[in-house]
Write a protein that holds these residues in place. Structure first.
Motif, mmCIF file in Angstrom:
data_model
loop_
_atom_site.group_PDB
_atom_site.id
_atom_site.type_symbol
_atom_site.label_atom_id
_atom_site.label_comp_id
_atom_site.label_asym_id
_atom_site.label_seq_id
_atom_site.Cartn_x
_atom_site.Cartn_y
_atom_site.Cartn_z
ATOM 1 N N GLU A 99 0.835 -1.203 0.000
ATOM 2 C CA GLU A 99 0.000 0.000 0.000
ATOM 3 C C GLU A 99 0.870 1.254 0.000
ATOM 4 O OE1 GLU A 99 -2.607 -0.329 3.330
ATOM 5 O OE2 GLU A 99 -4.123 -1.468 2.207
ATOM 6 N N ARG A 100 1.977 1.222 0.742
ATOM 7 C CA ARG A 100 2.903 2.358 0.757
ATOM 8 C C ARG A 100 3.530 2.558 -0.623
ATOM 9 N NH1 ARG A 100 6.631 0.146 5.316
ATOM 10 N NH2 ARG A 100 8.031 1.833 4.648
ATOM 11 N N ILE A 101 3.858 1.453 -1.300
ATOM 12 C CA ILE A 101 4.441 1.537 -2.644
ATOM 13 C C ILE A 101 3.438 2.143 -3.624
ATOM 14 C CG2 ILE A 101 5.249 0.152 -4.599
ATOM 15 C CD1 ILE A 101 6.456 -1.778 -2.475
ATOM 16 N N GLU A 102 2.210 1.651 -3.579
ATOM 17 C CA GLU A 102 1.193 2.184 -4.500
ATOM 18 C C GLU A 102 0.936 3.665 -4.227
ATOM 19 O OE1 GLU A 102 -2.333 0.032 -5.197
ATOM 20 O OE2 GLU A 102 -1.289 -1.782 -5.853
ATOM 21 N N ALA A 103 0.946 4.049 -2.958
ATOM 22 C CA ALA A 103 0.743 5.465 -2.625
ATOM 23 C C ALA A 103 1.879 6.307 -3.197
ATOM 24 C CB ALA A 103 0.660 5.636 -1.107
ATOM 25 N N PRO A 132 6.286 -3.682 -15.127
ATOM 26 C CA PRO A 132 7.562 -3.939 -14.444
ATOM 27 C C PRO A 132 7.670 -3.177 -13.127
ATOM 28 C CG PRO A 132 7.883 -2.364 -16.211
ATOM 29 C CD PRO A 132 6.443 -2.797 -16.298
ATOM 30 N N VAL A 133 6.894 -3.598 -12.149
ATOM 31 C CA VAL A 133 6.803 -2.858 -10.890
ATOM 32 C C VAL A 133 7.766 -3.378 -9.825
ATOM 33 C CG1 VAL A 133 4.417 -2.147 -11.241
ATOM 34 C CG2 VAL A 133 4.887 -4.333 -10.119
ATOM 35 N N TRP A 134 8.375 -4.528 -10.069
ATOM 36 C CA TRP A 134 9.344 -5.063 -9.113
ATOM 37 C C TRP A 134 10.762 -4.747 -9.559
ATOM 38 C CZ3 TRP A 134 7.194 -10.666 -7.833
ATOM 39 C CH2 TRP A 134 6.026 -10.530 -7.071
ATOM 40 N N ARG A 151 19.983 -1.628 -5.675
ATOM 41 C CA ARG A 151 18.999 -1.107 -6.620
ATOM 42 C C ARG A 151 18.580 0.282 -6.143
ATOM 43 N NH1 ARG A 151 18.418 -3.506 -11.604
ATOM 44 N NH2 ARG A 151 18.604 -5.775 -11.413
ATOM 45 N N VAL A 152 18.720 1.267 -7.006
ATOM 46 C CA VAL A 152 18.417 2.648 -6.645
ATOM 47 C C VAL A 152 17.176 3.105 -7.406
ATOM 48 C CG1 VAL A 152 19.274 5.013 -6.569
ATOM 49 C CG2 VAL A 152 20.867 3.091 -6.260
ATOM 50 N N PRO A 153 16.129 3.558 -6.699
ATOM 51 C CA PRO A 153 14.911 3.997 -7.399
ATOM 52 C C PRO A 153 15.141 5.301 -8.146
ATOM 53 C CG PRO A 153 14.722 4.426 -5.044
ATOM 54 C CD PRO A 153 15.998 3.655 -5.236
ATOM 55 N N ARG A 154 14.753 5.307 -9.413
ATOM 56 C CA ARG A 154 14.897 6.494 -10.244
ATOM 57 C C ARG A 154 13.609 6.710 -11.042
ATOM 58 N NH1 ARG A 154 18.551 7.547 -7.414
ATOM 59 N NH2 ARG A 154 20.776 7.694 -7.927
ATOM 60 N N LEU A 155 13.209 7.953 -11.185
ATOM 61 C CA LEU A 155 12.039 8.290 -11.989
ATOM 62 C C LEU A 155 12.452 8.484 -13.442
ATOM 63 C CD1 LEU A 155 10.086 10.805 -9.717
ATOM 64 C CD2 LEU A 155 9.369 8.511 -10.401
ATOM 65 N N ARG A 181 8.880 -4.918 1.507
ATOM 66 C CA ARG A 181 9.164 -3.946 2.573
ATOM 67 C C ARG A 181 10.367 -3.081 2.219
ATOM 68 N NH1 ARG A 181 12.875 -4.022 6.372
ATOM 69 N NH2 ARG A 181 13.315 -6.253 6.147
ATOM 70 N N LEU A 182 11.428 -3.695 1.698
ATOM 71 C CA LEU A 182 12.617 -2.937 1.329
ATOM 72 C C LEU A 182 12.331 -1.993 0.163
ATOM 73 C CD1 LEU A 182 15.332 -5.737 1.635
ATOM 74 C CD2 LEU A 182 15.056 -3.750 3.129
ATOM 75 N N MET A 183 11.461 -2.389 -0.748
ATOM 76 C CA MET A 183 11.046 -1.490 -1.826
ATOM 77 C C MET A 183 10.390 -0.243 -1.246
ATOM 78 S SD MET A 183 9.363 -4.152 -4.587
ATOM 79 C CE MET A 183 8.644 -2.827 -5.566
ATOM 80 N N ALA A 184 9.435 -0.458 -0.330
ATOM 81 C CA ALA A 184 8.719 0.671 0.264
ATOM 82 C C ALA A 184 9.678 1.594 1.006
ATOM 83 C CB ALA A 184 7.635 0.156 1.210
ATOM 84 N N GLU A 185 10.582 1.023 1.783
ATOM 85 C CA GLU A 185 11.527 1.836 2.546
ATOM 86 C C GLU A 185 12.451 2.617 1.629
ATOM 87 O OE1 GLU A 185 13.485 -0.918 5.109
ATOM 88 O OE2 GLU A 185 11.753 -1.153 6.455
ATOM 89 N N SER A 186 12.875 1.997 0.533
ATOM 90 C CA SER A 186 13.769 2.671 -0.404
ATOM 91 C C SER A 186 13.070 3.835 -1.103
ATOM 92 C CB SER A 186 14.285 1.663 -1.442
ATOM 93 O OG SER A 186 15.155 2.274 -2.368
ATOM 94 N N LEU A 187 11.829 3.618 -1.520
ATOM 95 C CA LEU A 187 11.083 4.686 -2.192
ATOM 96 C C LEU A 187 10.856 5.869 -1.262
ATOM 97 C CD1 LEU A 187 8.403 2.635 -4.165
ATOM 98 C CD2 LEU A 187 10.386 3.839 -5.109
#
Length: 207
Positions: A9-13, A67-69, A184-188, A164-170
Motif C-alpha cells: 500500500e505504501r508503494i502504491e501510494a 515492471p513494478v518489481w 537497486r536505486v529507485p529512479r524516476l 518492505r525494502l522497496m517501500a523503505e527505499s522509495l
C-alpha cells in the motif's frame, strides 16, 4: 492486514503521488479464491504465505506490461504460476544434459529445482523464484539469469522482505539491498509514460 500488504500500500501510494501509474494500472485485480485454489491444486506443495498475500492484492499482470518489481520484473498471473513446475522440470533436464556433456569440468550448481516456483520475469529472460524447499532457504527470493555469470542468486529472504525494502527505499530515497556488490536505486523515468526504474549500482567503498 499483513506487513506485506501494508508495505505494498505504501508503494502504491508513492507511485500515485509521483504519477507513475502506467505499470500500476496494468496489474490485475486480486486473484479469486477459485483461481488460487486451482493454482494450489496444480502444485505438489503449499504456496508460501507471502505469495498468497501478494495474490490477494494483485493476481499478477500481463506479461512484461507491469515492471513494478526491482530489475524490471513483472509478477506472473495465476495461469503462468501454475506452469512453474513444468518449466522447472524442463530446466532441470536441460541442466542435466549440459552437465552430462562435460561432467569433469562442470562446476555450476543446478539452475532449477522442483520446489522453486517462478513468480516474475523480465522481457530479457531473467526470473524471480520463491524457494519452497523446507529449511533455512524456505521463502527466499532467488533471481535466475540463464545468460549471466551468476546464474542463480538469493536476493531477499522472502517476498515480504523484498516488498518492505522497496517501500523503505522509495520513501527514503536510499538504495535497496540487492547483493554483496550491488544495490537497486529507485529512479524516476519521465517517459512518457512516467515510470519507476530500479537502477543497478555498484556498492562504493566495500571492505
Amino acid at each position: 492486514m499483513t506487513d506485506l500488504i501494508r508495505a505494498w500500500e505504501r508503494i502504491e501510494a508513492w507511485l500515485r503521488e509521483h504519477q507513475c501509474t502506467s505499470a500500476l494500472s496494468s496489474l490485475h485485480p486480486p486473484a479469486s479464491e477459485e483461481a488460487v485454489q486451482s493454482l494450489q491444486d496444480a502444485l505438489a506443495y503449499p504456496l508460501h504465505p507471502d505469495l498468497l498475500q501478494w495474490l490477494s492484492i494483485h493476481g499478477g499482470a500481463p506479461l512484461y506490461r507491469a515492471p513494478v518489481w526491482p530489475g524490471g520484473h513483472v509478477p506472473y498471473d495465476v495461469d503462468v504460476l501454475a506452469g512453474g513446475p513444468e518449466y522447472m522440470e524442463e530446466m532441470l533436464e536441460e541442466f542435466s544434459e549440459q552437465r552430462a556433456e562435460d561432467p569433469e569440468h562442470w562446476a555450476q550448481d543446478p539452475w532449477a529445482d522442483p520446489l522453486w516456483l517462478p513468480v516474475a520475469g523480465t522481457n530479457t529472460g531473467e526470473s524471480l523464484l520463491v524457494d519452497h524447499r523446507p529449511g533455512d532457504t524456505y521463502g527466499s527470493v532467488i533471481e535466475v539469469d540463464y545468460e549471466g555469470n551468476e546464474v542463480t542468486a538469493v536476493r531477499w529472504r522472502s517476498l515480504g522482505e523484498m516488498v518492505r525494502l522497496m517501500a523503505e527505499s522509495l520513501e527514503s530515497g536510499l538504495p535497496m539491498p540487492y547483493s554483496n556488490q550491488y544495490v537497486r536505486v529507485p529512479r524516476l523515468d519521465e517517459g512518457p509514460p512516467r515510470s519507476l526504474d530500479w537502477k543497478l549500482e555498484k556498492v562504493e567503498n566495500q571492505g
